[in-house]
Each structure stands twice: as C-alpha cells, then as structure tokens.
Write a protein that holds these residues in place. Structure first.
Motif, PDB file in Angstrom:
ATOM      1  N   LEU A  99      57.962  18.973  55.165  1.00  0.00           N
ATOM      2  CA  LEU A  99      58.991  19.881  54.219  1.00  0.00           C
ATOM      3  C   LEU A  99      59.276  18.182  53.494  1.00  0.00           C
ATOM      4  CD1 LEU A  99      60.092  22.145  54.523  1.00  0.00           C
ATOM      5  CD2 LEU A  99      61.196  22.324  55.746  1.00  0.00           C
ATOM      6  N   GLY A 100      59.317  18.957  52.615  1.00  0.00           N
ATOM      7  CA  GLY A 100      60.191  18.438  51.425  1.00  0.00           C
ATOM      8  C   GLY A 100      59.386  17.016  50.623  1.00  0.00           C
ATOM      9  N   GLY A 125      46.381  14.258  62.224  1.00  0.00           N
ATOM     10  CA  GLY A 125      45.877  15.647  63.018  1.00  0.00           C
ATOM     11  C   GLY A 125      46.972  16.429  62.977  1.00  0.00           C
ATOM     12  N   LEU A 126      47.290  17.066  63.264  1.00  0.00           N
ATOM     13  CA  LEU A 126      48.513  18.559  63.010  1.00  0.00           C
ATOM     14  C   LEU A 126      49.501  17.585  64.376  1.00  0.00           C
ATOM     15  CD1 LEU A 126      49.211  21.157  61.841  1.00  0.00           C
ATOM     16  CD2 LEU A 126      47.870  22.550  64.231  1.00  0.00           C
ATOM     17  N   ARG A 166      56.948  27.193  68.262  1.00  0.00           N
ATOM     18  CA  ARG A 166      58.608  26.669  67.974  1.00  0.00           C
ATOM     19  C   ARG A 166      59.390  26.917  66.969  1.00  0.00           C
ATOM     20  NH1 ARG A 166      56.568  23.535  72.431  1.00  0.00           N
ATOM     21  NH2 ARG A 166      56.712  21.566  70.858  1.00  0.00           N
ATOM     22  N   ASN A 167      58.353  26.739  66.188  1.00  0.00           N
ATOM     23  CA  ASN A 167      58.303  27.342  64.573  1.00  0.00           C
ATOM     24  C   ASN A 167      58.671  25.570  63.724  1.00  0.00           C
ATOM     25  OD1 ASN A 167      59.014  29.356  63.577  1.00  0.00           O
ATOM     26  ND2 ASN A 167      61.001  29.723  65.007  1.00  0.00           N
ATOM     27  N   GLY A 168      58.072  24.528  64.237  1.00  0.00           N
ATOM     28  CA  GLY A 168      57.292  23.239  64.775  1.00  0.00           C
ATOM     29  C   GLY A 168      56.373  23.302  63.259  1.00  0.00           C
ATOM     30  N   PHE A 169      55.676  24.148  62.962  1.00  0.00           N
ATOM     31  CA  PHE A 169      55.239  24.850  61.251  1.00  0.00           C
ATOM     32  C   PHE A 169      54.814  25.659  60.917  1.00  0.00           C
ATOM     33  CE2 PHE A 169      51.667  24.015  65.219  1.00  0.00           C
ATOM     34  CZ  PHE A 169      51.231  24.998  64.652  1.00  0.00           C
ATOM     35  N   LYS A 202      54.505  21.412  57.699  1.00  0.00           N
ATOM     36  CA  LYS A 202      55.100  20.451  59.373  1.00  0.00           C
ATOM     37  C   LYS A 202      56.698  20.557  58.676  1.00  0.00           C
ATOM     38  CE  LYS A 202      50.980  17.622  59.796  1.00  0.00           C
ATOM     39  NZ  LYS A 202      50.417  16.565  60.546  1.00  0.00           N
ATOM     40  N   LEU A 203      57.390  21.570  59.978  1.00  0.00           N
ATOM     41  CA  LEU A 203      58.549  21.232  59.640  1.00  0.00           C
ATOM     42  C   LEU A 203      59.684  20.175  60.162  1.00  0.00           C
ATOM     43  CD1 LEU A 203      59.730  24.951  60.141  1.00  0.00           C
ATOM     44  CD2 LEU A 203      58.816  23.826  58.328  1.00  0.00           C
ATOM     45  N   VAL A 204      59.215  19.600  61.912  1.00  0.00           N
ATOM     46  CA  VAL A 204      59.441  17.973  62.705  1.00  0.00           C
ATOM     47  C   VAL A 204      58.197  17.210  62.703  1.00  0.00           C
ATOM     48  CG1 VAL A 204      61.110  19.525  62.879  1.00  0.00           C
ATOM     49  CG2 VAL A 204      59.138  19.904  64.512  1.00  0.00           C
ATOM     50  N   PRO A 205      58.138  16.642  63.219  1.00  0.00           N
ATOM     51  CA  PRO A 205      57.209  16.003  63.811  1.00  0.00           C
ATOM     52  C   PRO A 205      56.531  16.337  65.122  1.00  0.00           C
ATOM     53  CG  PRO A 205      58.366  13.993  63.382  1.00  0.00           C
ATOM     54  CD  PRO A 205      59.305  15.965  63.383  1.00  0.00           C
TER      55      PRO A 205
END
Length: 136
Positions: A12-13, A61-62, A98-101, A129-132
C-alpha cells in the motif's frame, strides 16, 4: 490443460514489487474455479519450496518467517534454516482474515477465504500488503 496465473505483490502506497527480483511468480491450476484459500496455499507453497531449494540470501514472500533479520531488500532467515510452508500458510490465512492483505483477481477484490474465484487464461492475481506480515 493447466491454467497459468501471474502473481504480483504490492505494498500500500509503494506500488508493485516482485518477490525475488526474477519477475512475477507464475502458478498453475487444473481448474478455473478455486477458493481464495487454495490460491494463498499455492502461492505460499511455491515460494517457500523455491526458497528451501535455492536458499537465496534473502526471503521475500507473502509472510515473513519469525526469527529473521530485516534488511532493505527483504528478510534474512537464520543460516541453514528451512522454512515450513504449512506454518507460513496458516499465518497467511490468519493475516488475510485480519485484513493484513487484500487479494485481487483480475483487478476484482476477493472476499473470504472460502470464496470461489474464477481464473482463466492470462489471469492476474495481486496481493496487496497493508501491513508487514510476520509469522511462521
């Protein structure tokens, strides 16, 4: 005939990136309809198996394995450590819930893990990916 799917990562970003610098990951499926869970499983399995076979200096990786050293170009697992794909897969599923990606299939956002998505010749999948993501 297997269906080939091109997998991309985005942060993201920060935009699009490749997992290992060799270009996007290409997965093959025997059917056009699969669940998001199956898509994640295939992606994680392939990237972990590739890492364990080649043992490059960095793992990109993911999901980042636990107990790694972070570097500018990815993460560096402890020397000689083999990564467990099943543990990575479980962590990835929890992160997704958990909406991590996000998972986009042909630019359409997928829903839950058990949602079926339709692939097709030339399908593209993007993991945003929204967060690590750390675990496994």
């Amino acid at each position: 005939m297997p269906i080939q799917v091109t997998v991309h990562d985005e942060r993201l970003g920060l935009g699009r990136e490749t997992a290992d610098g060799d270009g996007p990951l290409v997965l093959e499926f025997l059917t056009e309809r699969i669940t998001v869970r199956e898509l994640i499983r295939s992606r994680v399995y392939e990237e972990v198996q590739d890492y364990n076979r080649r043992r490059p200096e960095r793992y990109r990786g993911l999901v980042e394995p636990t107990d790694v050293e972070r570097t500018l170009n990815g993460v560096r697992p402890k020397a000689g450590r083999e990564i467990d794909w099943q543990r990575q897969f479980e962590t990835a599923c929890k992160a997704y819930e958990r909406n991590g990606f996000l998972v986009l299939v042909n630019n359409r956002q997928a829903g839950g893990l058990d949602e079926e998505v339709t692939l097709g010749p030339g399908a593209e999948v993007t993991f945003v990916k929204l967060v690590p993501l750390v675990g496994g």
